[in-house]
Design an enzyme around this catalytic site. Structure first.
Site, short mmCIF file in Angstrom:
data_model
loop_
_atom_site.label_atom_id
_atom_site.label_comp_id
_atom_site.label_asym_id
_atom_site.label_seq_id
_atom_site.Cartn_x
_atom_site.Cartn_y
_atom_site.Cartn_z
N LYS A 132 -5.98 -23.15 -41.56
CA LYS A 132 -5.62 -21.74 -41.40
C LYS A 132 -4.14 -21.68 -41.06
O LYS A 132 -3.69 -22.31 -40.10
CB LYS A 132 -6.45 -21.11 -40.27
CG LYS A 132 -6.45 -19.59 -40.28
CD LYS A 132 -7.25 -19.03 -41.46
CE LYS A 132 -7.39 -17.51 -41.36
NZ LYS A 132 -8.38 -17.12 -40.33
N HIS A 133 -3.39 -20.97 -41.88
CA HIS A 133 -1.94 -20.84 -41.66
C HIS A 133 -1.26 -22.20 -41.53
O HIS A 133 -0.46 -22.43 -40.63
CB HIS A 133 -1.63 -19.95 -40.46
CG HIS A 133 -2.18 -18.56 -40.61
ND1 HIS A 133 -1.87 -17.76 -41.69
CD2 HIS A 133 -3.04 -17.84 -39.86
CE1 HIS A 133 -2.50 -16.60 -41.58
NE2 HIS A 133 -3.23 -16.63 -40.47
N ASN A 148 4.52 -28.88 -31.42
CA ASN A 148 3.89 -29.95 -30.65
C ASN A 148 2.39 -29.98 -30.94
O ASN A 148 1.72 -28.96 -30.82
CB ASN A 148 4.11 -29.74 -29.16
CG ASN A 148 5.54 -30.03 -28.75
OD1 ASN A 148 6.16 -30.96 -29.21
ND2 ASN A 148 6.07 -29.20 -27.83
N HIS A 202 7.37 -30.36 -38.76
CA HIS A 202 8.06 -29.09 -38.49
C HIS A 202 7.96 -28.15 -39.68
O HIS A 202 7.61 -28.57 -40.78
CB HIS A 202 9.54 -29.36 -38.18
CG HIS A 202 9.73 -29.87 -36.78
ND1 HIS A 202 10.96 -30.18 -36.27
CD2 HIS A 202 8.84 -30.14 -35.80
CE1 HIS A 202 10.82 -30.61 -35.01
NE2 HIS A 202 9.55 -30.59 -34.71
#
Length: 523
Positions: A283-284, A424, A523
């Protein structure tokens, strides 16, 4: 402008004789070189040698045969310009209206094991790209065909009109320049393997060469990008077959969106980390559940249990063909997309009623090991993909408590998942199942708290679980929160200036901790 004369000089001779036969049947004179001329003659097609047209023989081992004013003049002269017509008449230059050329297989040669500098250099085509560029520049008068896949369409248009429309010639010119640009980029990149040490020797191509040439072609238009006001499309490496997710076949469902493809790629990358049947729910662009079990159904049920609320409207990936039993269970939930290496007939039948669900089948061809590219303002960041695979023998136990065999298996599983969670990243897991995931928080201890909260929401107990952290714990607080929640073992890279404090906290809580020496930021 009817076509009167065509020059055919191709390395890839697929379909060349059939295409030339069509041209000959229309009364078009064919001029050709070397092996192509022999092929056409053997097929019973009348051919005029380039040497006859130029008055010069092929020379220098074939390096020079079409680099001649009577070739390039015949291609480049502007038919509507009186001065050009006068000059070609004075010099006995005849028009060449169609150029059919494909190039030496430089990339295939460069990829051969043990290729020598001499082979590499001799497979740099000179005459071919020169003719292609000349014809493409003069597209208002000349057609240029660089791809055998275009022969049928060009032949059909010529049969109908005996000429090519301006729109066709322009489209062919665009394709031709894209081909020569890509070809030159391939050469420029591969020449970085050559070393001049008293003589030319072949070395390895650097992972990050001085220059990177990326040529892409549009495969699929998207309705929009991440948001409706952004235009978007899917591109693939030009001149190469589509592989990986970009080459997946959509079996049913609505049109794919930009965000669908981003999430599907994340889901597939996670699912194929595992050897046993595995399921990943995204999800996302973050996993909300992943599991590896003895059956695909068990893997799906356990992956869903990690965060069933977030899984609603999510994207799923499976590393095995989807079976009917698993599909029946999935059908109880609303899903945006599913990707798998195949679908059993029972699964297709089970999901056929979900007409908007997008089902994708992965191709057998794996995606090539390409560099990862990310735009920043004013430049591009390039890196190798994160392909590191941790071996259990590389783990370093740093606590008084040793992890059990079952805990080690759970730690290795959690570590694989953490690699695919936005940093993180914190992943609580049991053997083969995630039970709490904390993603993308600015503070690592907040990621731990988020994972604990997610587990509580899903009704999953964390007592006896293990926890993975994609990077080191900068303070003991993250380990303390994990221990308070019930975790008994930790896997992390290590390397913090406060490692001693973090290890001491684990010892105080009776937890086992292993260091990997490897970080997995995403990232």
């Amino acid at each position: 402008m009817p076509i009167e004369r065509a020059l055919i000089s191709v390395y890839d001779k697929t379909g060349a004789a059939d295409f030339a036969r069509v041209l000959a049947s229309l009364g078009i004179e064919i001029v050709s070189t070397g092996g192509t001329a022999r092929l056409l003659r053997d097929a019973g097609i009348s051919v005029r040698d380039v040497a006859e047209l130029t008055g010069w023989p092929e020379m220098l081992g074939g390096r020079v045969k079409t680099l001649h004013p009577k070739i390039h003049g015949g291609i480049l002269f502007q038919r509507g310009k009186a001065e050009d017509r006068k000059q070609v008449s004075e010099h006995g230059i005849v028009p060449i209206d169609l150029v059919v050329v494909n190039l030496y297989p430089f990339s295939a040669t460069a990829a051969k094991p043990g290729v020598t500098p001499e082979e590499l250099i001799e497979n740099i085509d000179i005459g071919g790209p020169a003719m292609v560029r000349s014809a493409a520049k003069n597209f208002q008068s000349v057609g240029v065909v660089t791809d055998p896949a275009d022969y049928a369409a060009i032949a059909a248009e010529l049969r109908e009109k005996r000429e090519l429309s301006l729109a066709t010639r322009l489209a062919l010119a665009r394709k031709a320049y894209a081909r020569t640009a890509r070809y030159d980029g391939e050469i420029a990149t591969e020449l970085e393997r050559l070393r001049a040490d008293g003589g030319v020797t072949m070395g390895a191509l650097e992972k990050l060469p001085e220059r990177i040439h990326i040529a892409l072609e549009r495969r699929q238009a998207m309705r929009y990008g991440e948001n409706p006001h952004q235009a978007a499309a899917l591109y693939i490496p030009a001149g190469s077959p589509a592989t990986g997710l970009a080459g997946a076949t959509q079996l049913q469902g609505k049109e794919l969106s930009y965000n669908n493809l981003v999430d599907l790629d994340a889901a597939w990358s996670l699912a194929v980390e595992f050897a046993r049947p595995a399921a990943a729910i995204i999800k996302h662009n973050n996993p909300c559940g992943a599991a590896e079990q003895e059956t695909l159904l068990e893997a799906y049920v356990q992956a869903l249990a990690c965060d069933p609320v977030s899984a609603f409207g999510g994207v799923m990936a499976f590393n095995r063909p989807l079976d009917g039993a698993t599909a029946k269970e999935i059908a109880k939930l609303f899903v945006e997309c599913i990707v798998a290496p195949g679908y059993e007939p029972e699964a297709r039948a089970e999901l056929a009623g979900k007409k908007n669900w997008r089902l994708l089948e992965m191709p057998r061809e794996a995606a090539s090991e390409e560099l990862e590219v990310k735009r920043i303002s004013g430049g591009v960041l390039v890196q190798e993909p994160d392909r590191h695979e941790l071996r259990e023998a590389e783990l370093k136990v740093v606590t008084e408590q040793q992890p059990s065999d079952a805990e080690l298996r759970a730690l290795m599983f959690a570590w694989k998942v953490s690699k695919h969670v936005k940093s993180n990243a914190i992943v609580f897991a049991r053997e083969g199942q995630t039970v709490g995931i904390g993603a993308g928080q600015m503070s690592r201890v907040d990621s731990v708290k988020l994972a604990v909260m997610k587990a509580a929401t899903a009704g999953l107990a964390l007592k006896g679980s293990v926890v993975a952290s994609d990077a080191f714990f900068p303070f003991p607080d993250g380990v303390e929160e994990a221990g308070k929640a019930g975790a008994v073992a930790v896997i992390q890279p290590g390397g913090s200036v406060r490692d001693a404090d973090v290890i001491a906290a684990a010892n105080r809580l009776g937890m086992a901790m292993v260091f990997t020496g490897v970080r997995h930021f995403r990232h």
